[in-house]
Design a protein around this motif. Structure first.
Motif, PDB file in Angstrom:
ATOM      1  N   MET A 135      99.374 -55.174  25.720  1.00 15.40           N
ATOM      2  CA  MET A 135      98.820 -56.424  26.284  1.00 15.40           C
ATOM      3  C   MET A 135      98.597 -57.422  25.147  1.00 15.40           C
ATOM      4  N   ASP A 136      99.173 -58.633  25.287  1.00 19.95           N
ATOM      5  CA  ASP A 136      99.112 -59.650  24.247  1.00 19.95           C
ATOM      6  C   ASP A 136      97.853 -60.493  24.433  1.00 19.95           C
ATOM      7  N   THR A 137      96.796 -60.114  23.728  1.00 20.43           N
ATOM      8  CA  THR A 137      95.522 -60.825  23.810  1.00 20.43           C
ATOM      9  C   THR A 137      95.337 -61.663  22.559  1.00 20.43           C
ATOM     10  N   ILE A 138      94.315 -62.523  22.586  1.00 19.59           N
ATOM     11  CA  ILE A 138      93.999 -63.347  21.416  1.00 19.59           C
ATOM     12  C   ILE A 138      93.661 -62.472  20.209  1.00 19.59           C
ATOM     13  N   LEU A 139      92.978 -61.354  20.434  1.00 16.50           N
ATOM     14  CA  LEU A 139      92.631 -60.457  19.329  1.00 16.50           C
ATOM     15  C   LEU A 139      93.875 -59.831  18.715  1.00 16.50           C
ATOM     16  N   ARG A 140      94.857 -59.467  19.558  1.00 10.99           N
ATOM     17  CA  ARG A 140      96.095 -58.890  19.058  1.00 10.99           C
ATOM     18  C   ARG A 140      96.853 -59.908  18.228  1.00 10.99           C
ATOM     19  N   ARG A 141      96.885 -61.184  18.721  1.00 12.07           N
ATOM     20  CA  ARG A 141      97.606 -62.228  17.983  1.00 12.07           C
ATOM     21  C   ARG A 141      96.899 -62.546  16.663  1.00 12.07           C
ATOM     22  N   VAL A 142      95.573 -62.533  16.684  1.00 13.50           N
ATOM     23  CA  VAL A 142      94.799 -62.756  15.448  1.00 13.50           C
ATOM     24  C   VAL A 142      95.075 -61.646  14.441  1.00 13.50           C
ATOM     25  N   GLU A 143      95.023 -60.418  14.918  1.00 12.57           N
ATOM     26  CA  GLU A 143      95.254 -59.278  14.027  1.00 12.57           C
ATOM     27  C   GLU A 143      96.648 -59.340  13.404  1.00 12.57           C
ATOM     28  N   ASN A 144      97.661 -59.626  14.212  1.00 15.80           N
ATOM     29  CA  ASN A 144      99.034 -59.699  13.700  1.00 15.80           C
ATOM     30  C   ASN A 144      99.197 -60.852  12.712  1.00 15.80           C
ATOM     31  N   HIS A 145      98.546 -61.982  13.038  1.00 16.87           N
ATOM     32  CA  HIS A 145      98.633 -63.145  12.152  1.00 16.87           C
ATOM     33  C   HIS A 145      97.989 -62.846  10.789  1.00 16.87           C
ATOM     34  N   VAL A 146      96.800 -62.252  10.818  1.00 16.55           N
ATOM     35  CA  VAL A 146      96.098 -61.921   9.561  1.00 16.55           C
ATOM     36  C   VAL A 146      96.881 -60.888   8.759  1.00 16.55           C
ATOM     37  N   LEU A 147      97.401 -59.878   9.434  1.00 14.95           N
ATOM     38  CA  LEU A 147      98.204 -58.862   8.744  1.00 14.95           C
ATOM     39  C   LEU A 147      99.402 -59.506   8.054  1.00 14.95           C
ATOM     40  N   LYS A 148     100.052 -60.444   8.751  1.00 14.89           N
ATOM     41  CA  LYS A 148     101.248 -61.097   8.208  1.00 14.89           C
ATOM     42  C   LYS A 148     100.925 -61.926   6.965  1.00 14.89           C
ATOM     43  N   ILE A 149      99.884 -62.742   7.037  1.00 19.86           N
ATOM     44  CA  ILE A 149      99.603 -63.622   5.891  1.00 19.86           C
ATOM     45  C   ILE A 149      99.039 -62.836   4.698  1.00 19.86           C
ATOM     46  N   LEU A 150      98.239 -61.812   4.973  1.00 22.72           N
ATOM     47  CA  LEU A 150      97.682 -61.033   3.861  1.00 22.72           C
ATOM     48  C   LEU A 150      98.757 -60.182   3.185  1.00 22.72           C
ATOM     49  N   SER A 151      99.655 -59.625   3.961  1.00 23.82           N
ATOM     50  CA  SER A 151     100.706 -58.785   3.387  1.00 23.82           C
ATOM     51  C   SER A 151     101.755 -59.607   2.645  1.00 23.82           C
ATOM     52  N   GLU A 152     101.945 -60.863   3.064  1.00 22.02           N
ATOM     53  CA  GLU A 152     102.992 -61.684   2.466  1.00 22.02           C
ATOM     54  C   GLU A 152     102.480 -62.644   1.389  1.00 22.02           C
ATOM     55  N   GLN A 153     101.241 -63.085   1.516  1.00 17.89           N
ATOM     56  CA  GLN A 153     100.773 -64.155   0.632  1.00 17.89           C
ATOM     57  C   GLN A 153      99.643 -63.735  -0.326  1.00 17.89           C
ATOM     58  N   LEU A 154      98.962 -62.636  -0.019  1.00 21.88           N
ATOM     59  CA  LEU A 154      97.845 -62.234  -0.890  1.00 21.88           C
ATOM     60  C   LEU A 154      98.384 -61.583  -2.162  1.00 21.88           C
ATOM     61  N   PRO A 155      97.979 -62.077  -3.361  1.00 24.95           N
ATOM     62  CA  PRO A 155      98.449 -61.485  -4.619  1.00 24.95           C
ATOM     63  C   PRO A 155      98.087 -60.003  -4.725  1.00 24.95           C
ATOM     64  N   ASN A 156      98.882 -59.271  -5.470  1.00 21.17           N
ATOM     65  CA  ASN A 156      98.694 -57.816  -5.590  1.00 21.17           C
ATOM     66  C   ASN A 156      97.431 -57.429  -6.349  1.00 21.17           C
ATOM     67  N   HIS A 157      96.832 -58.381  -7.068  1.00 20.95           N
ATOM     68  CA  HIS A 157      95.654 -58.065  -7.874  1.00 20.95           C
ATOM     69  C   HIS A 157      94.394 -57.867  -7.031  1.00 20.95           C
ATOM     70  N   TYR A 158      94.465 -58.175  -5.742  1.00 16.57           N
ATOM     71  CA  TYR A 158      93.290 -58.017  -4.888  1.00 16.57           C
ATOM     72  C   TYR A 158      93.219 -56.563  -4.402  1.00 16.57           C
ATOM     73  N   PHE A 159      92.579 -55.731  -5.222  1.00 18.95           N
ATOM     74  CA  PHE A 159      92.456 -54.316  -4.877  1.00 18.95           C
ATOM     75  C   PHE A 159      91.358 -54.063  -3.840  1.00 18.95           C
ATOM     76  N   TYR A 160      90.399 -54.975  -3.779  1.00 24.86           N
ATOM     77  CA  TYR A 160      89.277 -54.811  -2.852  1.00 24.86           C
ATOM     78  C   TYR A 160      89.391 -55.769  -1.661  1.00 24.86           C
ATOM     79  N   HIS A 161      89.470 -57.047  -1.935  1.00 26.41           N
ATOM     80  CA  HIS A 161      89.523 -58.041  -0.856  1.00 26.41           C
ATOM     81  C   HIS A 161      90.951 -58.107  -0.306  1.00 26.41           C
ATOM     82  N   ASN A 162      91.293 -57.146   0.522  1.00 33.98           N
ATOM     83  CA  ASN A 162      92.643 -57.077   1.085  1.00 33.98           C
ATOM     84  C   ASN A 162      92.566 -56.641   2.551  1.00 33.98           C
TER      85      ASN A 162
END
Length: 400
Positions: A1-28
């Motif tokens: 089921m495509d809910t707002i929470l699912r879209r938020v989770e997928n969006h956050v996963l995408k930007i953090l995995s693609e744009q967050l520098p590798n040096h963030y060992f904790y805030h990831n």
């Protein structure tokens, strides 16, 4: 089921995995998942409705996304990113404002004013009550080192954590206080025990280092004492040798002058028969002067040795390479090779210095024995010569 929470989770996963520098060992993304998980735990415990739960989860997913833009004021960046996404999704304006408020309250030293804010604050620091707190804390420490250049020591990091526990953090919700505070207390106690051990170890290491330094200094003291002994003794021997040579040269010069004067004044008078009484005293006088000169020369005469040594002599440590008489006929290459062995072998070096002292002492013994004989001959010669001249003059005066 495509809910707002699912879209938020997928969006956050995408930007953090693609744009967050590798040096963030904790805030990831792992930290974000943990926060959302504990938000759900607190929501369930507090009995909040579906709408409040949705708002909190959205805030939890977005609360650290601002790190992809800036480490400083990342809460504001996170709130703006959440607002932009939610507006594009057609999310209600009042709910967007609440999401933003929940994100902004996660600032350090933020003071939550309602239950939603208290929940997200407690969830953001839920790792303080984790049994794996030490491992999670090490990730944050490494992140600080790589991004800020803060290379904490074990002690300073433990002190930083303890200060955070005691001065800057507290749980706000009743559930967190009842269920998470006890483990937080255990983690704080563990931190303090570790700090105590680290300080004890540091003190022991400090004492050990001081003890090693003291032992090293103590071990070096005899060696320095030996070096001082050789240096002072060699200097004294050299000074004594110079004194002996100086005294011998004085006697040599005095007797040379005496002989010169005798040859120019006494010998011309011996041609006359009337001066025949001076012959024996003159011969005695000249004899003692010549003997004094001979002993003076012997006292200062250098002893020239063969000036060569073999590799076997060096290997057997039989040659003293510090005395020029043992190497003056050798090539520079052979001498350098031999001296290399002396430098690398402390025992050989000290043995060479000892031999140098010994043979210098033998030379001094010879010099001073000959010098003593020279002074004795000179003194006796002067006395006997004066007596001889006196007797000769006396008998000549009686004949007249």
């Amino acid at each position: 089921m495509d809910t707002i929470l699912r879209r938020v989770e997928n969006h956050v996963l995408k930007i953090l995995s693609e744009q967050l520098p590798n040096h963030y060992f904790y805030h990831n993304y792992t930290h974000t998942q943990r926060v959302v998980k504990h938000i759900n735990e607190l929501v369930s415990a507090e009995g909040l409705g579906e709408k409040e739960s949705e708002i909190l989860q959205i805030a939890g997913w977005f609360h650290d996304t601002g790190y992809i833009r800036s480490r400083h004021n990342h809460e504001e960046e996170s709130a703006q990113m959440a607002e932009a996404f939610l507006k594009a999704e057609g999310y209600p304006e009042d709910s967007i404002a609440t999401v933003k408020d929940c994100i902004l309250i996660t600032k350090k030293n933020g003071k939550p004013s309602n239950l939603l804010q208290k929940i997200i604050c407690d969830a953001d620091f839920s790792h303080f009550a984790s049994k794996n707190y030490m491992e999670i804390s090490d990730l944050l420490r490494e992140e600080f080192r790589l991004l800020d250049g803060k290379d904490y020591t074990d002690i300073s990091w433990a002190e930083e954590n303890i200060n955070m526990f005691e001065e800057h953090h507290k749980f706000y919700t009743a559930y967190a206080i009842a269920n998470w505070q006890p483990q937080k207390g255990k983690n704080l106690l563990k931190l303090k025990k570790n700090l105590s051990k680290l300080r004890e170890k540091k003190e022991k290491d400090k004492l050990k280092k001081a003890d090693l330094k003291r032992k090293k200094k103590k071990a070096e003291t005899p060696e320095r004492g030996v070096e001082t002994l050789f240096r002072v003794t060699l200097r004294n021997h050299t000074n004594l040798s110079n004194i002996a040579d100086s005294k011998a040269n004085i006697l040599l010069s005095v007797n040379a002058i005496i002989i010169s004067l005798a040859l120019s004044t006494l010998f011309p008078k011996l041609d006359k028969a009337s001066n025949s009484y001076l012959l024996i005293p003159t011969i005695i006088f000249m004899g003692f002067s010549v003997a004094s000169i001979a002993f003076s020369v012997l006292a200062t005469r250098p002893n020239v040795t063969r000036g060569k040594f073999s590799r076997q002599d060096v290997k057997d440590k039989k040659v003293n390479l510090l005395f020029f008489g043992n190497f003056h006929k050798m090539s520079l290459e052979d001498y350098e090779e031999a001296m290399k062995e002396v430098r690398e072998d402390k025992e050989y070096l000290y043995n060479s210095l000892t031999k140098d002292l010994y043979y210098l002492g033998k030379v001094l013994d010879k010099k001073y024995r000959l010098l003593r004989i020279t002074y004795t001959v000179f003194l006796v010669g002067i006395i006997i010569s004066v007596i001889a001249f006196g007797i000769a003059t006396y008998y000549v005066s009686l004949s007249y």
